[in-house]
Design a protein around this motif. Structure first.
Motif, mmCIF file in Angstrom:
data_model
loop_
_atom_site.group_PDB
_atom_site.id
_atom_site.type_symbol
_atom_site.label_atom_id
_atom_site.label_comp_id
_atom_site.label_asym_id
_atom_site.label_seq_id
_atom_site.Cartn_x
_atom_site.Cartn_y
_atom_site.Cartn_z
ATOM 1 N N THR A 280 0.821 -1.208 0.000
ATOM 2 C CA THR A 280 0.000 0.000 0.000
ATOM 3 C C THR A 280 0.857 1.262 0.000
ATOM 4 O OG1 THR A 280 -1.761 -1.151 1.209
ATOM 5 C CG2 THR A 280 -1.817 1.254 1.221
ATOM 6 N N ILE A 281 1.868 1.299 0.853
ATOM 7 C CA ILE A 281 2.729 2.481 0.944
ATOM 8 C C ILE A 281 3.551 2.647 -0.331
ATOM 9 C CG2 ILE A 281 4.569 3.604 2.249
ATOM 10 C CD1 ILE A 281 1.799 3.409 3.650
ATOM 11 N N LYS A 282 3.991 1.550 -0.898
ATOM 12 C CA LYS A 282 4.740 1.623 -2.155
ATOM 13 C C LYS A 282 3.856 2.185 -3.265
ATOM 14 C CE LYS A 282 8.154 0.839 -5.040
ATOM 15 N NZ LYS A 282 9.392 1.666 -5.014
ATOM 16 N N LYS A 283 2.619 1.714 -3.314
ATOM 17 C CA LYS A 283 1.692 2.141 -4.362
ATOM 18 C C LYS A 283 1.298 3.605 -4.199
ATOM 19 C CE LYS A 283 -2.833 1.025 -6.371
ATOM 20 N NZ LYS A 283 -4.014 0.120 -6.285
ATOM 21 N N GLU A 284 1.009 4.014 -2.960
ATOM 22 C CA GLU A 284 0.504 5.359 -2.727
ATOM 23 C C GLU A 284 1.597 6.412 -2.583
ATOM 24 O OE1 GLU A 284 -2.378 5.662 0.358
ATOM 25 O OE2 GLU A 284 -3.680 4.083 -0.460
#
Length: 299
Positions: A280-284
Motif C-alpha cells: 500500500t505504501i509503495k503504491k501510494e
C-alpha cells in the motif's frame, strides 16, 4: 538431540519443545527444539562450542521483543540469556551490564545512582544485548550514544571486545546483524547528574510510551524502520490503514507502526499484514518500508 539435551543440561536449564509464544512479547510462535538458558558465561562458551561442533541451528533471544517467531517454531537451539548471566558492575560513570539485563530495569537502577544517558530507554521492552544488536533508541538517542564497547561470544567459542566503531552502528543497525555473535556484556559511559532530574526525564519517556503505544495488547514495538526523515507510523496512518486487520493481527488504532495481536494471531497473519502495508505504501507514496522486526524460525 537426546545427547545434546543431556550435555546442555550440565551447562544450564534445558527445555524441549517449549512454546516460544511464551517467550515473546507478541505471544506468537511455535516451539523450540531446545530452549537453553546458560548458568553463566563460561557455561555459554562450552554450550556454543558444543552447538557448533554438532552443526546445530541456533538463535539467541532476550525478552523476545522485536521478534516474530514462525508458527512452525525453530527446530534448533534457542539460547535465552537470563538477567543474572553476568553481573552488573558500576564503577563511577562506567557501567558494565550483561546481555540479558532488562534495559528498562537498567535505566531505573542507574537513575538511583544519579547516572544519566539511558533515559531514552524508558519503555523499551528489551535487553541490553538486544539493544546493542539493534542499536535501539528513542527520543533522539540510541545505544551508540552511550556504549563504549561490547563483549561478543562467537560460535566457535572465542570472545572479543568490539569498540563502538567496530560495531558499525547506524540507524537500528549493528555489525552483529551480519556477523553472528552473542552480546554477553556491554560497557556504557554515562554522566553524573541530579537524581531527581534524571528520574523525571525517564518517567516522562515511560509515560509517553504508555500513552501513545498499545502495550495493552501483545505486540513487538515498532514494526517498520522510519524512512527518515519521514515516519512509518505517519505514512501508514495517512494511508488509512489504522485498524486494518488480517486474521488475529491488526494495525493498532493508537499507533500505526504497531501491529497488535488481538485474537490469537499467527505468524502468517502478521507477515500477510506487513506485506499489505508495504504494498500500500509503495503504491501510494512510492516509498519502500523495511521492517526492524527479526523473523525467526522454520517456514
Amino acid at each position: 538431540m537426546k545427547k545434546t539435551v543431556e550435555e546442555l543440561s550440565f551447562l544450564g536449564e534445558v527445555k524441549q519443545n517449549e512454546p516460544l509464544k511464551n517467550h515473546t512479547t507478541w505471544k506468537i510462535g511455535g516451539s523450540a527444539g531446545i530452549l537453553y538458558t546458560p548458568i553463566d558465561i563460561a557455561s555459554l562458551k562450552k554450550a556454543m562450542e558444543l552447538i557448533t561442533q554438532r552443526g546445530l541451528k541456533w538463535v539467541v533471544i532476550g525478552k523476545g521483543s522485536n521478534l516474530l517467531v514462525s508458527d512452525k517454531g525453530f527446530d534448533g537451539v534457542v539460547i535465552k540469556l537470563a538477567e543474572d548471566t553476568s553481573p552488573l558492575v558500576v564503577n563511577g560513570t562506567t557501567v558494565t551490564a550483561g546481555g540479558g539485563y532488562p534495559l528498562i530495569k537498567l535505566a531505573t537502577v542507574l537513575t538511583r545512582d544519579g547516572l544519566g544517558g539511558l533515559e531514552f530507554a524508558g519503555g523499551i521492552p528489551g535487553t541490553v544485548g538486544g539493544a546493542v544488536f539493534m542499536n535501539a533508541g528513542a527520543h533522539g538517542a540510541d545505544m551508540s550514544t552511550i556504549l563504549t564497547k561490547a563483549h561478543i561470544l562467537y560460535p566457535d567459542g572465542t570472545f572479543r571486545w568490539l569498540t563502538k566503531d567496530e560495531l558499525g552502528f547506524s540507524y537500528r543497525t549493528s555489525v552483529l546483524q551480519k556477523n553472528r555473535g552473542i552480546c554477553i556484556e556491554a560497557e556504557l559511559e554515562l554522566t553524573k547528574g541530579d537524581k531527581e532530574a534524571i528520574k523525571a526525564v525517564l518517567q516522562k519517556n515511560k509515560d509517553y510510551r504508555r500513552h501513545t503505544q498499545p502495550w495493552n495488547f501483545p505486540c513487538c514495538g515498532s514494526v517498520f524502520r522510519n524512512p527518515l526523515p519521514d515516519h512509518a507510523g505517519r505514512l501508514i496512518e495517512e494511508a488509512g490503514l489504522k485498524g486494518h486487520r488480517i486474521g488475529g493481527a491488526q494495525v493498532s488504532n493508537m499507533h500505526a507502526n504497531f501491529i497488535v495481536n488481538v485474537a490469537d494471531a499467527t505468524c502468517e497473519d502478521v507477515l500477510n499484514l506487513i506485506a499489505h502495508i508495504k504494498e500500500t505504501i509503495k503504491k501510494e507514496k512510492n516509498i519502500d518500508l523495511h521492517t526492524e522486526v527479526e523473523v525467526m524460525g522454520d517456514r
